[in-house]
Design an enzyme around this catalytic site. Structure first.
Site, mmCIF file in Angstrom:
data_model
loop_
_atom_site.group_PDB
_atom_site.id
_atom_site.type_symbol
_atom_site.label_atom_id
_atom_site.label_comp_id
_atom_site.label_asym_id
_atom_site.label_seq_id
_atom_site.Cartn_x
_atom_site.Cartn_y
_atom_site.Cartn_z
ATOM 1 N NE ARG A 193 4.213 -4.551 -9.183
ATOM 2 C CZ ARG A 193 4.495 -5.855 -9.359
ATOM 3 N NH1 ARG A 193 3.528 -6.715 -9.591
ATOM 4 N NH2 ARG A 193 5.744 -6.278 -9.305
ATOM 5 C CD GLU B 136 10.896 -2.103 -3.477
ATOM 6 O OE1 GLU B 136 10.721 -2.749 -4.520
ATOM 7 O OE2 GLU B 136 10.091 -1.255 -3.069
ATOM 8 C CB CYS C 152 6.127 -9.776 -3.715
ATOM 9 S SG CYS C 152 6.942 -8.238 -3.287
ATOM 10 C CG ASP D 261 12.632 -1.909 -7.582
ATOM 11 O OD1 ASP D 261 13.074 -1.453 -8.651
ATOM 12 O OD2 ASP D 261 11.462 -1.737 -7.210
ATOM 13 C CG HIS E 280 6.407 -1.878 -13.348
ATOM 14 N ND1 HIS E 280 7.553 -1.218 -12.983
ATOM 15 C CD2 HIS E 280 5.967 -2.523 -12.243
ATOM 16 C CE1 HIS E 280 7.768 -1.435 -11.686
ATOM 17 N NE2 HIS E 280 6.825 -2.221 -11.218
HETATM 18 C C1 PEP Z 1 9.950 -5.525 -6.729
HETATM 19 O O1 PEP Z 1 10.625 -4.511 -6.836
HETATM 20 O O2 PEP Z 1 10.429 -6.685 -6.700
HETATM 21 C C2 PEP Z 1 8.490 -5.433 -6.646
HETATM 22 C C3 PEP Z 1 7.772 -6.499 -6.412
HETATM 23 O O3 PEP Z 1 7.876 -4.230 -6.863
HETATM 24 P P1 PEP Z 1 7.767 -3.521 -8.300
HETATM 25 O O4 PEP Z 1 8.094 -4.590 -9.327
HETATM 26 O O5 PEP Z 1 6.388 -3.023 -8.432
HETATM 27 O O6 PEP Z 1 8.801 -2.458 -8.244
HETATM 28 MG MG MG Z 2 9.845 -2.582 -6.444
#
Ligand code: PEP
Ligand code: MG
Length: 575
Positions: A293, A428, A499, A452, A186
């Site tokens: 998010r 995911e 996404c 994920d 992140h």
């Molecule tokens: C993902 O897992 O691709 C996603 C968009 O959510 P995050 O990156 O916040 O886990």
């Molecule tokens: Mg995710």
């Protein structure tokens, strides 16, 4: 030095090193010993409150072993002998509380080291834990001032948690360098969202670079240069200028439609974590928010945000987007996203643990408050809601049932709700992809969370720089899952988007578009680059490329084929 490049661009600035690995304990002479003892005693009280909260959480989860460990920590802070020793040091040597604590703990540690008994040796780890907690509390001010930056700086750290970065003043942060992390951790996502260069996965860098060192980051190659000579600085200033020029040129495309040369329209949306990111997204011509998010709203607060505070944030997002779709993802805490005020007991595998929808289904108080706030905001625009980390149908049904209850409650209270809200889920977890035919009839849309999905499919921790080379979006298993999800969504008449960060990999674009994805949601700084590439793409050709790419047996073969086929020009267009 060369690390993993995670956010493009060149940064040239002074380093600010945030080194959390070893807590630096200053030694000061104290005049008012009594006041210093009071400060120490207050610190002990604060530490005890923190420990009691963690212990309570452990007991609620019937984790008695963990509760017992914190019980022992509490006893240490109540041990009169231990406290007396620290206080006498303060009195006799007139030193500050942190220093007295550190000296006392050091002497205990030395004594522990000589002990054969493994149980007692273990206690030294507990003592270190307690003393680190106390030091962090006592040094609180110093830590905050370390994080508050007043001039253009490159932040260098062992690790930067999303809540650390949430506290930084974005205005002055020119770049990030961290020892830990991978391309979709992140911290990396935040750097891309803020559009600042970042390099991660550089072990030892926070020891190597000193505060005030001149540093250059090349976020494309992963190079980090320390105290470079003036000609090198000039060379990188040139690079920086051409990078900025390239971005400015892209702005001409802001209002251009997003469709392939042969007319295939794509919804190109933006991922945001903070309301400020919306401005960036709109400036770059995003057609909606594909992923809000919402957990970042929680990270910026000192405690759980109230329903009204959340309502105002969601309402603002919807209003700013002025009728364009806004997909709010319900809380996704856990994994690498923590809340200091909501301690989750230590887990061996946090990404496989108490996270996202799992936490929300367990803490329905938090979930319902959020759903109330989201639904109350629904009249302000074009709202869609999605749940993260769905692994199967029961979870989806449970989440929808709770949402329905909240909806009924609000209607009973006489609150107007938008009647066109779409409900979707993130795909995911591989299990959800595999049963996407079962899930599709019960949702309005899917959004592929490939950050994920890749980590779970390939069993590669997305934040672990040691296995970053194995984190492979081009892996045939990942591509097959995406294909399966797209087909199953369309079969049920539902739309499907992506996404995850792989949506902004231009090389992969023909595959994603060719597989039929209807929506792409990318970081604000990637929107125009992706738009430009889509507009130069031929959909029919993309379908053939997607089909062929899926015939290959390894990620390397897929990559090789795509490099060959895509033939991307220097301007980022397909030839
Ligand atoms: C993902 O897992 O691709 C996603 C968009 O959510 P995050 O990156 O916040 O886990
Ligand atoms: Mg995710």
């Amino acid at each position: 030095m060369k690390g993993i490049p995670v956010s493009a661009g060149i940064a040239i600035a002074k380093a600010v090193v945030i080194n959390e690995k070893h807590i630096q304990v200053p030694q000061r002479n104290i005049v008012d010993v009594q006041a210093e003892i009071r400060r120490f005693t207050q610190g002990v009280g604060q530490a005890k409150l923190q420990i009691i909260a963690i212990q309570k959480a452990a007991l609620e989860e019937t984790d008695h072993d963990r509760a017992a460990i914190f019980g022992a920590h509490l006893l240490m802070l109540e041990d009169p002998e231990f406290l007396k020793q620290i206080e006498s040091k303060m009195r006799e040597e007139k030193v500050n509380a942190e220093y007295a604590l550190q000296m006392t703990v050091d002497s205990y540690m030395t004594a522990f080291q000589g002990i054969e008994d493994p149980y007692l040796r273990e206690r030294s780890a507990d003592l270190k834990d307690v003393s680190d907690r106390m030091l962090r509390i006592l040094l609180c001010e110093e830590k905050v001032s370390g994080l508050s930056i007043h001039e253009d700086s490159i932040v260098v750290a062992h690790d930067l948690s999303p809540s650390d970065t949430a506290q930084l003043d974005r205005k002055y942060v020119m770049g990030f360098i961290t020892e830990l992390g991978g391309p979709t951790s992140h911290t990396a996502i935040i750097a891309r969202t803020l559009d600042i260069p970042a390099v991660v996965g550089l072990p030892g860098v926070s020891d190597h670079i000193q505060n005030g060192d001149q540093v250059i980051i090349d976020g494309e190659s992963g190079e980090v240069l320390l105290n470079p000579a003036p000609p090198i600085i000039n060379e990188y200033r040139d690079k920086q200028r051409s990078f900025i020029k390239m971005k400015q040129d892209l702005l001409q495309l802001k209002d251009a439609p997003v469709e392939s040369k042969d007319g295939r329209k794509i919804q190109l949306a933006v991922n945001i974590g903070h309301l400020n990111d919306i401005k960036l997204g709109l400036e770059n011509g995003a057609a909606g928010i594909g992923l809000f998010r919402s957990e970042f709203l929680f990270m910026e607060q000192k405690g759980l945000p109230s329903e009204d505070l959340q309502f105002e944030a969601y309402r603002k997002a919807l209003a700013l987007m002025d009728g364009k779709p806004v997909i709010i993802r319900t809380l996704d805490i856990g994994g690498d996203k923590k809340l200091d005020y909501l301690p989750i007991s230590q887990e061996l595998n946090p990404f496989l643990g108490y996270r996202a929808l799992r936490l929300c289904l367990d803490r329905q108080d938090i979930f319902k408050t959020q759903l109330r706030a989201i639904l109350r905001a629904s009249m302000a625009g074009n709202l869609k809601v999605m749940f993260p980390m769905v692994s199967g149908l029961e979870e989806l049904r449970k989440a929808r049932q709770i949402a329905n209850e909240v909806q009924q409650e609000l209607i009973a209270e006489g609150i107007d709700l938008n009647s066109n809200i779409e409900w979707g889920i993130m795909i995911e977890i591989p299990s959800a992809a595999v049963i996407s035919d079962i899930l599709a009839p019960e949702v309005d849309f899917f959004s592929l969370g490939t950050n994920d999905l890749i980590q779970y499919t390939l069993a590669v921790d997305r934040t672990n720089e040691k296995v970053a080379a194995l984190y492979e979006p081009y892996h045939p298993a990942v591509l097959r899952l995406i294909k399966m999800v797209a087909q199953n969504a369309h079969q049920a008449g539902k739309w499907v988007g992506i996404c995850g960060e792989m949506a902004s990999d231009i090389q992969l674009l023909p595959v994603l578009i060719g597989l039929g994805l209807d929506e792409l949601s990318v970081g604000p700084s990637a929107v125009l680059k992706v738009k430009k590439a889509i507009r130069s793409l031929d959909f029919q050709r993309a379908q053939i490329i997607a089909k062929e790419a899926l015939q290959f047996k390894t990620a390397a073969e897929v990559k090789h084929y795509l490099t060959d086929q895509s033939n991307i020009s220097e301007k980022g267009e397909f030839r």
